[in-house]
Design a protein around this motif. Structure first.
Motif, PDB file in Angstrom:
ATOM      1  N   UNK A   1       0.823  -1.201   0.000  1.00  0.00           N
ATOM      2  CA  UNK A   1       0.000   0.000   0.000  1.00  0.00           C
ATOM      3  C   UNK A   1       0.853   1.245   0.000  1.00  0.00           C
ATOM      4  N   UNK A   2       0.201   2.384  -0.013  1.00  0.00           N
ATOM      5  CA  UNK A   2       0.899   3.672  -0.035  1.00  0.00           C
ATOM      6  C   UNK A   2       0.633   4.495   1.220  1.00  0.00           C
ATOM      7  N   UNK A   3      -0.016   3.892   2.217  1.00  0.00           N
ATOM      8  CA  UNK A   3      -0.362   4.609   3.438  1.00  0.00           C
ATOM      9  C   UNK A   3       0.872   5.152   4.144  1.00  0.00           C
ATOM     10  N   UNK A   4       1.961   4.390   4.114  1.00  0.00           N
ATOM     11  CA  UNK A   4       3.210   4.797   4.754  1.00  0.00           C
ATOM     12  C   UNK A   4       4.321   4.755   3.710  1.00  0.00           C
ATOM     13  N   UNK A   5       4.473   5.790   2.908  1.00  0.00           N
ATOM     14  CA  UNK A   5       5.486   5.778   1.846  1.00  0.00           C
ATOM     15  C   UNK A   5       6.884   5.491   2.400  1.00  0.00           C
ATOM     16  N   UNK A   6       7.618   4.652   1.672  1.00  0.00           N
ATOM     17  CA  UNK A   6       8.972   4.310   2.092  1.00  0.00           C
ATOM     18  C   UNK A   6       9.040   3.136   3.050  1.00  0.00           C
ATOM     19  N   UNK A   7       7.895   2.667   3.505  1.00  0.00           N
ATOM     20  CA  UNK A   7       7.863   1.553   4.448  1.00  0.00           C
ATOM     21  C   UNK A   7       7.227   0.309   3.845  1.00  0.00           C
ATOM     22  N   UNK A   8       6.937   0.307   2.562  1.00  0.00           N
ATOM     23  CA  UNK A   8       6.377  -0.874   1.923  1.00  0.00           C
ATOM     24  C   UNK A   8       4.890  -1.037   2.143  1.00  0.00           C
ATOM     25  N   UNK A   9       4.253  -0.117   2.803  1.00  0.00           N
ATOM     26  CA  UNK A   9       2.822  -0.210   3.069  1.00  0.00           C
ATOM     27  C   UNK A   9       2.538  -0.603   4.506  1.00  0.00           C
ATOM     28  N   UNK A  10       1.291  -0.485   4.872  1.00  0.00           N
ATOM     29  CA  UNK A  10       0.881  -0.733   6.253  1.00  0.00           C
ATOM     30  C   UNK A  10       1.127  -2.177   6.685  1.00  0.00           C
ATOM     31  N   UNK A  11       0.844  -3.124   5.805  1.00  0.00           N
ATOM     32  CA  UNK A  11       1.052  -4.530   6.155  1.00  0.00           C
ATOM     33  C   UNK A  11       2.512  -4.825   6.477  1.00  0.00           C
ATOM     34  N   UNK A  12       3.426  -4.134   5.831  1.00  0.00           N
ATOM     35  CA  UNK A  12       4.853  -4.345   6.095  1.00  0.00           C
ATOM     36  C   UNK A  12       5.253  -3.912   7.500  1.00  0.00           C
ATOM     37  N   UNK A  13       4.511  -3.024   8.097  1.00  0.00           N
ATOM     38  CA  UNK A  13       4.821  -2.587   9.464  1.00  0.00           C
ATOM     39  C   UNK A  13       4.355  -3.603  10.494  1.00  0.00           C
ATOM     40  N   UNK A  14       3.448  -4.481  10.107  1.00  0.00           N
ATOM     41  CA  UNK A  14       2.881  -5.419  11.074  1.00  0.00           C
ATOM     42  C   UNK A  14       3.074  -6.878  10.683  1.00  0.00           C
ATOM     43  N   UNK A  15       3.920  -7.145   9.683  1.00  0.00           N
ATOM     44  CA  UNK A  15       4.083  -8.513   9.198  1.00  0.00           C
ATOM     45  C   UNK A  15       4.656  -9.456  10.253  1.00  0.00           C
TER      46      UNK A  15
END
Length: 125
Positions: free
Chosen positions: A94-108
């Motif tokens: 996703x683009x919710x958190x640019x530079x972080x791969x998206x929201x799912x990447x923050x909680x994988x």
């Protein structure tokens, strides 16, 4: 648990960038290395040990087991999420958190860590 997951991510990133040579799972996540995983594991255990000072009533063994679970199952959750993204042909979730791969990447990391810690809680309580 948040401190442990963050420690795993930070330790893996720092050690991987500094020492990383041996790819962990190149077809799933080409940037991850065994050296990064080891760095994440060590920092997670260190933070687990350090949490004893913030939570003196929690046995150190419990904190270190939780740290070990996070250090093993967090990266596996990350790899599972990367494999899912690759299977549908996307780089970021996703683009919710640019530079972080998206929201799912923050909680994988939570994908596998939470069920394993919940199971351990049930087994040993």
């Amino acid at each position: 648990m948040l401190f442990l997951i963050w420690a795993s991510d930070i330790g893996a990133y720092a050690a991987g960038k500094t020492f990383g040579k041996h790819k962990l799972a190149p077809s799933i996540s080409p940037g991850k290395t065994w050296e990064g995983w080891a760095g994440g594991f060590l920092l997670t255990l260190a933070v687990g040990w350090g949490l004893k000072f913030m939570m003196p009533d929690v046995p150190l063994a419990h904190l270190l087991v939780a740290a070990g679970v996070v250090a093993v199952f967090g990266p596996l959750g990350d790899l599972a999420e990367s494999m899912l993204k690759r299977s549908v042909g996307v780089k970021d979730s996703g683009t919710f958190m640019p530079g972080h791969g998206g929201l799912l990447d923050r909680f994988d990391a939570f994908l596998l860590v939470l069920p394993v810690l919940a199971l351990l809680q049930l087994l040993f309580s």
